[in-house]
Scaffold this motif. Structure first.
Motif, PDB file in Angstrom:
ATOM      1  N   ARG A 176     -40.264  -0.783 -58.275  1.00 43.60           N
ATOM      2  CA  ARG A 176     -40.429  -2.159 -58.756  1.00 43.60           C
ATOM      3  C   ARG A 176     -41.898  -2.594 -58.698  1.00 43.60           C
ATOM      4  O   ARG A 176     -42.352  -3.388 -59.524  1.00 43.60           O
ATOM      5  CB  ARG A 176     -39.584  -3.117 -57.922  1.00 43.60           C
ATOM      6  CG  ARG A 176     -38.091  -2.933 -58.080  1.00 43.60           C
ATOM      7  CD  ARG A 176     -37.577  -3.435 -59.405  1.00 43.60           C
ATOM      8  NE  ARG A 176     -37.392  -4.875 -59.397  1.00 43.60           N
ATOM      9  CZ  ARG A 176     -36.957  -5.569 -60.443  1.00 43.60           C
ATOM     10  NH1 ARG A 176     -36.669  -4.951 -61.575  1.00 43.60           N
ATOM     11  NH2 ARG A 176     -36.799  -6.875 -60.364  1.00 43.60           N
ATOM     12  N   TYR A 207     -36.402   2.394 -54.759  1.00 44.73           N
ATOM     13  CA  TYR A 207     -36.193   1.298 -55.708  1.00 44.73           C
ATOM     14  C   TYR A 207     -37.307   0.262 -55.620  1.00 44.73           C
ATOM     15  O   TYR A 207     -37.915  -0.101 -56.645  1.00 44.73           O
ATOM     16  CB  TYR A 207     -34.844   0.625 -55.471  1.00 44.73           C
ATOM     17  CG  TYR A 207     -34.597  -0.532 -56.422  1.00 44.73           C
ATOM     18  CD1 TYR A 207     -34.318  -0.290 -57.765  1.00 44.73           C
ATOM     19  CD2 TYR A 207     -34.665  -1.850 -55.992  1.00 44.73           C
ATOM     20  CE1 TYR A 207     -34.107  -1.336 -58.656  1.00 44.73           C
ATOM     21  CE2 TYR A 207     -34.459  -2.902 -56.871  1.00 44.73           C
ATOM     22  CZ  TYR A 207     -34.177  -2.645 -58.201  1.00 44.73           C
ATOM     23  OH  TYR A 207     -33.982  -3.688 -59.075  1.00 44.73           O
ATOM     24  N   ASP A 258     -31.777  -6.990 -54.154  1.00 48.50           N
ATOM     25  CA  ASP A 258     -31.294  -5.648 -53.892  1.00 48.50           C
ATOM     26  C   ASP A 258     -31.228  -5.386 -52.389  1.00 48.50           C
ATOM     27  O   ASP A 258     -31.966  -5.989 -51.598  1.00 48.50           O
ATOM     28  CB  ASP A 258     -32.233  -4.636 -54.554  1.00 48.50           C
ATOM     29  CG  ASP A 258     -31.760  -3.207 -54.415  1.00 48.50           C
ATOM     30  OD1 ASP A 258     -30.853  -2.820 -55.170  1.00 48.50           O
ATOM     31  OD2 ASP A 258     -32.266  -2.496 -53.529  1.00 48.50           O
TER      32      ASP A 258
END
Length: 346
Positions: free
Chosen positions: A210, A206, A266
């Motif tokens: 990004r 993730y 996150d």
């Protein structure tokens, strides 16, 4: 026999041959594009709407490192960072131009790989590539992309409309791009010492995404339209949350309170921050490159976003005399400082 594909020197094609090869498969998707690549200038027709324009420059060694940034990802990201500025105006991008400065270390196939990312971004966001320029460089690769967008005048949102009492809101989560960059930099340093070492990137898809392949928040602008919601001010988060808040406060002549405990992050961002002994709130405040949208809302509009998990209220707008402050978890008040990405830092 070598299995490596033959690499074509750019000099073998020349500037016009390279342009023809890179643009031969362009498909026009917007009615406003009357004439694109192939003439002395593009022709755009926006009729009664406003034209919104932005441009950005990415330089090798300053904004990206080709040791760990794939050219296709770089092309995609170069487009996205420009589209994000248009969405931050509550407008929609329609056309882009691409300017490249290339050193002789790049083959034609390498430039095609870069352009494959550019074309993918254009396809994903429904924008037309309508022109550009190429030239030589002595220092590597420089990419400059300009974007044209359109908006109904009354729908445009500026940085200057926030008022005391407004809610400070953000889309998505923050700090992930910065922590992805720190991970890539760490593994690159290890590789420099031992080139037989495999990078340790597992479990961090993730935050790597990004950093390497961010997305512009077209869906947020679409959500505003569906909800019949117009922010009072807005900006995209490219240089870090603290810098962007200060831009809004300065342009709107207001202060603000940002609540540390409300800033969305996150789990991978927090985990990577823990590994590197970085306070995750520092990544969110100062990291940049998240390309989320920071916006303010009138209190009466708060119900419209209350149940949407993609929107978070992170603070409130105050009188200018109160200044812009982070309200820490323990309740202490800390003045916000613009410590994000500085494009001219030596």
């Amino acid at each position: 026999m070598s299995k490596e594909k033959k690499q074509t020197r750019i000099a073998d094609l020349g500037e016009f041959g390279l342009i023809e090869r890179l643009t031969k498969n362009i498909n026009i998707v917007n009615k406003s594009t009357l004439r694109g690549v192939g003439d002395d200038a593009a022709v755009i027709d926006y009729k009664e709407n406003c034209v919104v324009f932005s441009t950005d420059l990415l330089t090798e060694g300053v904004h990206f490192n080709l040791m760990y940034v794939p050219l296709k990802h770089l092309g995609y990201k170069a487009v996205v960072v420009n589209l994000s500025d248009i969405y931050a105006m509550n407008a929609r991008p329609r056309q882009i131009t691409v300017n490249l400065a290339l050193s002789n270390k790049f083959s034609v196939e390498a430039v095609e790989e870069l352009y494959s990312g550019i074309h993918l971004a254009c396809e994903h966001y429904g924008v037309d590539l309508v022109g550009g320029d190429t030239t030589s460089s002595l220092t590597g690769l420089t990419i400059s992309i300009s974007v044209l967008g359109e908006a109904i005048p009354e729908n445009l949102v500026y940085r200057s409309g926030a008022k005391p009492g407004d809610l400070l809101c953000v889309s998505g989560d923050l700090g992930g791009a910065y922590m992805g960059l720190q991970l890539l930099e760490r593994e690159n340093e290890v590789f420099k010492v031992n080139q037989n070492t495999q990078p340790q990137l597992q479990g961090y898809d993730y935050i790597l995404g990004r950093q390497l392949k961010p997305e512009a928040r077209a869906d947020v602008v679409n959500a505003f339209e569906k909800l019949k919601l117009k922010p009072t001010s807005m900006i995209d988060i490219s240089d870090g949350l603290s810098s962007e808040i200060l831009h809004l406060c300065k342009n709107s002549n207001v202060g603000c309170q940002l609540f540390e405990g409300s800033v969305p992050m996150d789990d991978q961002t927090k985990k990577m921050a823990g590994e590197l002994n970085i306070n995750p709130i520092v990544a969110a405040l100062n990291g940049g490159e998240d390309y989320e949208l920071l916006f303010t809302l009138s209190p009466e509009d708060s119900e419209k976003i209350k149940n949407d998990p993609d929107f978070t209220v992170i603070g409130k707008i105050t009188e200018p005399a109160e200044g812009a402050n982070l309200i820490a978890m323990g309740g202490s008040k800390i003045p916000l400082q613009a410590q994000g990405w500085n494009h001219l830092k030596s």
